[in-house]
Design an enzyme around this catalytic site. Structure first.
Site, mmCIF file in Angstrom:
data_model
loop_
_atom_site.group_PDB
_atom_site.id
_atom_site.type_symbol
_atom_site.label_atom_id
_atom_site.label_comp_id
_atom_site.label_asym_id
_atom_site.label_seq_id
_atom_site.Cartn_x
_atom_site.Cartn_y
_atom_site.Cartn_z
ATOM 1 N N LYS A 114 0.812 -1.213 0.000
ATOM 2 C CA LYS A 114 0.000 0.000 0.000
ATOM 3 C C LYS A 114 0.851 1.271 0.000
ATOM 4 C CE LYS A 114 -4.383 -1.066 -0.042
ATOM 5 N NZ LYS A 114 -5.278 -0.491 -1.044
ATOM 6 N N ASP B 160 -3.667 -10.713 -1.497
ATOM 7 C CA ASP B 160 -4.532 -11.899 -1.657
ATOM 8 C C ASP B 160 -5.294 -11.829 -2.981
ATOM 9 O OD1 ASP B 160 -6.004 -9.756 -0.747
ATOM 10 O OD2 ASP B 160 -7.217 -10.900 0.668
ATOM 11 N N ASP C 105 7.793 -13.918 -2.379
ATOM 12 C CA ASP C 105 8.174 -15.324 -2.349
ATOM 13 C C ASP C 105 7.024 -16.171 -2.913
ATOM 14 O OD1 ASP C 105 9.576 -17.588 -1.750
ATOM 15 O OD2 ASP C 105 9.661 -17.265 0.410
#
Ligand code: NAD
Length: 359
Positions: A192, A211, A235
């Site tokens: 953000k 997500d 990752d």
């Protein structure tokens, strides 16, 4: 200008895929306006066996002096039970740490010839070309406090700390925005932070929650160009994007450090995403294309030679279009070749492209 390259083939299939990449390096030196001086050294398990440590001081000095490091892979079952300091991957971690390689570039490109190798529908991945930029030296893997504490009631409490400074966010964002300018001028931030936008008004910035980004990568991955994200999300998201393209033997990567504004030097380490593949090592079966494509990334990002990088990528595309496959990407009706056979085909394709025989 002569570019100083340090080759660290490492263990398992590392030396096999590096040997084919070296042929490509020599081809480029012979046919293009490029000069290289090449050093070679051991790293990982092979360095442990011969030199007692996963990377020696001498090798570190060579890495610091190099314009770019090309790395194969390290590791193998024979070293799995070594103490922490004597693990092969300590060599790679030390290189990343001391060269301060904070920006990890993971392209996810789907070659048209391999679009059916993905677990996603061909129309979803065909033409996919995205670049995930993962912050590599900060975040939850390094944050303090961390550890496991015993509680009074006999249970335990684990702490990891997700922490970033303004400077760390600015430098990874700067890499992402600069690279977006070489592509389609679009950055999706899976964080953000919008601190950089004033510096890059020409680059379109969107924010996406991590997500949702994970979901969109399998739903409609082609909506993305550059994705910038932190160490932990990076990752996960970079592996997910990699999977969209089908095979681990095809995936290159780069890790970049900070550019010295005075000298223009910027440390860079290029390596295939895959490991040392002990199950096929020494058998001449490994796919060398991830390593070859890592060298193409080196030409593009360390040496600013996008046309030469493109030439290698087109040679890879050609060879795949002609139906040649190593075992890991084998499909019915295609011709299976080994590591050297794939290297031969890449050199032949480069020759043809150079002569203008093929488009
Ligand atoms: P891996 O990537 O080595 O292999 C996973 C599977 O993919 C294996 O079946 C292997 O045969 C296949 N594969 C990988 N690269 C291939 C290629 N170029 N061509 C054809 N097939 C290929 O991962 P792993 O098995 O989890 O790990 C093996 C060793 O590598 C371990 O010691 C691990 O620690 C190490 N490792 C090193 C790195 C690195 O050096 N950066 C990265 C990942 C794993």
């Amino acid at each position: 200008m002569t570019y100083k390259l340090l080759l660290l083939p490492g263990d398992g299939i590392g030396p096999e895929v590096m040997a084919e990449t070296e042929r490509v390096i020599h081809w480029m030196a012979k046919h293009r306006d490029l000069k290289f001086s090449i050093e070679r050294a051991l790293v990982g398990g092979s360095a442990l066996e011969a030199e007692g440590v996963p990377v020696t001081e001498e090798t570190m000095a060579l890495a610091h002096a190099a314009d770019a490091v090309l790395f194969g892979a390290v590791g193998g079952p024979q070293w799995d039970n070594n103490p922490f300091e004597k693990k092969p991957e300590r060599g790679l971690l030390r290189l990343r740490k001391e060269l301060e390689l904070f920006a990890n570039l993971r392209p996810a490109i789907c070659f048209d010839a391999l679009k059916d190798a993905s677990t996603l529908r061909a129309d979803v991945v065909s033409g996919l070309d995205i670049l995930i930029i993962r912050e590599l030296t900060g975040g939850v893997y390094f944050g303090e406090p961390r550890g496991i504490m015993e509680m009074n009631d006999g249970t335990r409490r684990a702490i990891d700390t997700q922490v970033y400074t303004t400077g760390e966010i600015q430098r990874i964002s700067r890499v992402a925005f600069s690279l977006a300018r070489l592509r389609s001028n679009r950055v999706a931030s899976a964080e953000k932070s919008n601190v950089m936008h004033a510096e890059f008004p020409d680059v379109e910035l969107t924010h996406i929650l991590a997500d949702n980004c994970a979901m969109q990568l399998v739903r409609r991955p082609k909506q993305f160009d550059v994705i910038v994200t932190d160490n932990l999300f990076g990752d996960v998201l970079s592996d997910e994007a990699a999977q969209c393209t089908g095979s681990i033997g095809m995936l290159p990567s780069a890790s970049l450090g900070a550019k010295d504004e005075k000298t223009g030097r910027q440390p860079g380490l290029y390596e295939p995403v895959h490991g040392s593949a002990p199950d096929i090592a020494g058998q001449g079966l490994a796919n060398p294309l991830a390593c070859v494509l890592s060298f193409a990334m080196c030409l593009r990002y360390s040496f600013n030679k996008p046309d030469d990088a493109k030439l290698i990528e087109r040679a890879v595309e050609r060879v795949l279009d002609e139906g040649l496959r190593t075992g890991d990407i084998m499909q019915p009706g295609k011709k299976q070749v080994g590591t050297t056979g794939m290297g031969d085909a890449i050199i032949a394709a480069l020759d043809r492209l150079d002569l203008g025989v093929a488009q």
